[in-house]
Design an enzyme around this catalytic site. Structure first.
Site, PDB file in Angstrom:
ATOM      1  CD  GLU A 138      -2.595   5.291   7.010  1.00 45.63           C
ATOM      2  OE1 GLU A 138      -2.694   5.400   5.779  1.00 45.63           O
ATOM      3  OE2 GLU A 138      -1.590   4.798   7.567  1.00 45.63           O
ATOM      4  CE  LYS A 187       0.399   3.351   4.833  1.00 43.84           C
ATOM      5  NZ  LYS A 187       0.376   3.442   6.274  1.00 43.84           N
ATOM      6  CD  GLU A 193      -3.240  -3.007   7.604  1.00 38.35           C
ATOM      7  OE1 GLU A 193      -2.105  -3.171   7.146  1.00 38.35           O
ATOM      8  OE2 GLU A 193      -3.928  -2.018   7.357  1.00 38.35           O
ATOM      9  CG  ASN A 212      -1.685   1.246   1.445  1.00 39.86           C
ATOM     10  OD1 ASN A 212      -1.835   2.041   0.515  1.00 39.86           O
ATOM     11  ND2 ASN A 212      -2.191   1.452   2.654  1.00 39.86           N
ATOM     12  N   GLY A 223       2.746   2.084  10.681  1.00 40.60           N
ATOM     13  CA  GLY A 223       3.600   3.249  10.479  1.00 40.60           C
ATOM     14  C   GLY A 223       4.370   3.667  11.713  1.00 40.60           C
ATOM     15  CG  HIS A 256      -5.721   1.548   5.636  1.00 39.79           C
ATOM     16  ND1 HIS A 256      -5.185   2.526   6.448  1.00 39.79           N
ATOM     17  CD2 HIS A 256      -4.705   0.711   5.333  1.00 39.79           C
ATOM     18  CE1 HIS A 256      -3.887   2.287   6.608  1.00 39.79           C
ATOM     19  NE2 HIS A 256      -3.570   1.187   5.942  1.00 39.79           N
ATOM     20  CB  SER A 304       5.847  -1.800  11.674  1.00 37.58           C
ATOM     21  OG  SER A 304       5.387  -0.489  11.939  1.00 37.58           O
TER      22      SER A 304
HETATM   23  C1  PEP Z   1      -0.617  -0.083   6.104  1.00 38.36           C
HETATM   24  O1  PEP Z   1      -0.716   1.087   5.776  1.00 38.36           O
HETATM   25  O2  PEP Z   1      -1.521  -0.872   5.810  1.00 38.36           O
HETATM   26  C2  PEP Z   1       0.558  -0.508   6.846  1.00 38.36           C
HETATM   27  C3  PEP Z   1       0.582  -1.713   7.315  1.00 38.36           C
HETATM   28  O3  PEP Z   1       1.577   0.415   6.995  1.00 38.36           O
HETATM   29  P1  PEP Z   1       3.067   0.155   7.582  1.00 38.36           P
HETATM   30  O4  PEP Z   1       3.575  -1.121   6.949  1.00 38.36           O
HETATM   31  O5  PEP Z   1       3.846   1.339   7.188  1.00 38.36           O
HETATM   32  O6  PEP Z   1       2.915  -0.013   9.059  1.00 38.36           O
END
Ligand code: PEP
Length: 255
Positions: A101, A14, A171, A12, A177, A99, A217
Site C-alpha cells: 500500500e 492499517k 505479500e 497490521n 485485502g 508494504h 487474506s
Molecule cells: C497486509 O496488509 O499486510 C495484509 C496482508 O492484508 P490482508 O490480510 O487484509 O490481506
C-alpha cells in the site's frame, strides 16, 4: 514451516482502531489468546493508538508492537512523519517497510524502501521488509523476478551481520485485502526462492534463519495450511487482525 523455528504472527491494523478501540481490542484479544513462549506476536497499530496499545499489553511481554511506517531521516521538518528513532523511543520493536500500500498508494520506490530499512536497523528496530508481485506481473510469469528485484534493492546495502536482524514478508499484491489467498503451494514456491536468495547472499546461518512471513487474506481457516508450507515461518495479517477472537485463532494456529 521449519520445525525448530517459532511461528511469527503479525497483525497490521492499517488505518483502523483509535485509542479507545485499541484498548477494547486488547481487552478481548488477551482474554482469547493465552501467552505462549514459543511464538512471536507483533501488532502494528496506527501511530496515534501506539500509546494506548502499549498500555493495554503492558502485562503481556509475549505481545510486541511495531510502527506501520517510518521516515528515513532521524528528525527534522517532515510534517506528518515519524522516524525510526521516534518509533524506537516510543517502545516499538518493529517497523513495516515496503508494504504494497505504501508502494502503490504513496509512490514509495525500492530505493525509499532500502533507505527505510537502513534507518530502522540503525535505530534498533527490526524491519519487516514486504515484497510481492501484482496480478499482472504474476500472470506474465514474472512473480519471482519482481520479488528478486525488490529484495535486491534492499539487500544490496546490507552485510550479513545487519541482515541477521531482518524479517521478510512475501505479500502478493493480488492477495492483499482481496479475500483471494495464495495457496500454500503458491506461497511455498516464492518462499523457497526467497530463502535461496537470502542464503546465497548471507550464508546458511543468517539466510537460513531469517523469518519469512506470508501475507495476503490470511484468515483463521487458512492459517494452519499456510504455516505448514515449506519456508513459511509466520504470517502478516491485515483485515483478520481486527477481529480479536479470530486473530487469537490465527496466533494459535500451528502448521
Ligand atoms: C497486509 O496488509 O499486510 C495484509 C496482508 O492484508 P490482508 O490480510 O487484509 O490481506
Amino acid at each position: 514451516m521449519t520445525p525448530f523455528k517459532k511461528p511469527f504472527i503479525a497483525g497490521n491494523w492499517k488505518m483502523h482502531n483509535g485509542p479507545l478501540a485499541a484498548r477494547d481490542f486488547f481487552g478481548r484479544f488477551l482474554t482469547a489468546y493465552a501467552a505462549s513462549p514459543d511464538r512471536t506476536i507483533v501488532f502494528f497499530p496506527p501511530a496515534i493508538s501506539f500509546g494506548a496499545a502499549q498500555g493495554a499489553v503492558a502485562g503481556r511481554p509475549d505481545v510486541e508492537l511495531g510502527v506501520q511506517n517510518i521516515h528515513w531521516e532521524e528528525k527534522g521538518a517532515f510534517t506528518g512523519e515519524i522516524s525510526a528513532k521516534l518509533g524506537h523511543d516510543a517502545g516499538a520493536a518493529f517497523a513495516l517497510v515496503g508494504h504494497s500500500e505504501r508502494r502503490a498508494l504513496f509512490g514509495e520506490t525500492n530505493e525509499d524502501t532500502a533507505r527505510k530499512t537502513r534507518a530502522a536497523l540503525a535505530a534498533g528496530l527490526t524491519p519487516i521488509l514486504c515484497v510481492g508481485e501484482s496480478l499482472e506481473e504474476r500472470e506474465a510469469g514474472n512473480a519471482g523476478a519482481v520479488v528478486e528485484t525488490q529484495l535486491a534493492a534492499v539487500l544490496d546495502g546490507l552485510d550479513a551481520d545487519t541482515a541477521a536482524k531482518l524479517v521478510v514478508a512475501y505479500e502478493p499484491v493480488w492477495a492483499i485485502g482481496t479475500g483471494r489467498t495464495a495457496s500454500p503451494a503458491d506461497a511455498e514456491e516464492l518462499h523457497v526462492r526467497i530463502r535461496a536468495i537470502l542464503i546465497d547472499r548471507f550464508g546458511a546461518d543468517v539466510g537460513g534463519a531469517t523469518p519469512i512471513l506470508y501475507g495476503g487474506s490470511v484468515k483463521p481457516d487458512n492459517a494452519a495450511g499456510l504455516l505448514a508450507a515449506r519456508e513459511v515461518d509466520g504470517l502478516l495479517v491485515g483485515g483478520a487482525s481486527l477481529d480479536p477472537e479470530g486473530f487469537a485463532q490465527v496466533c494459535a494456529a500451528t502448521g
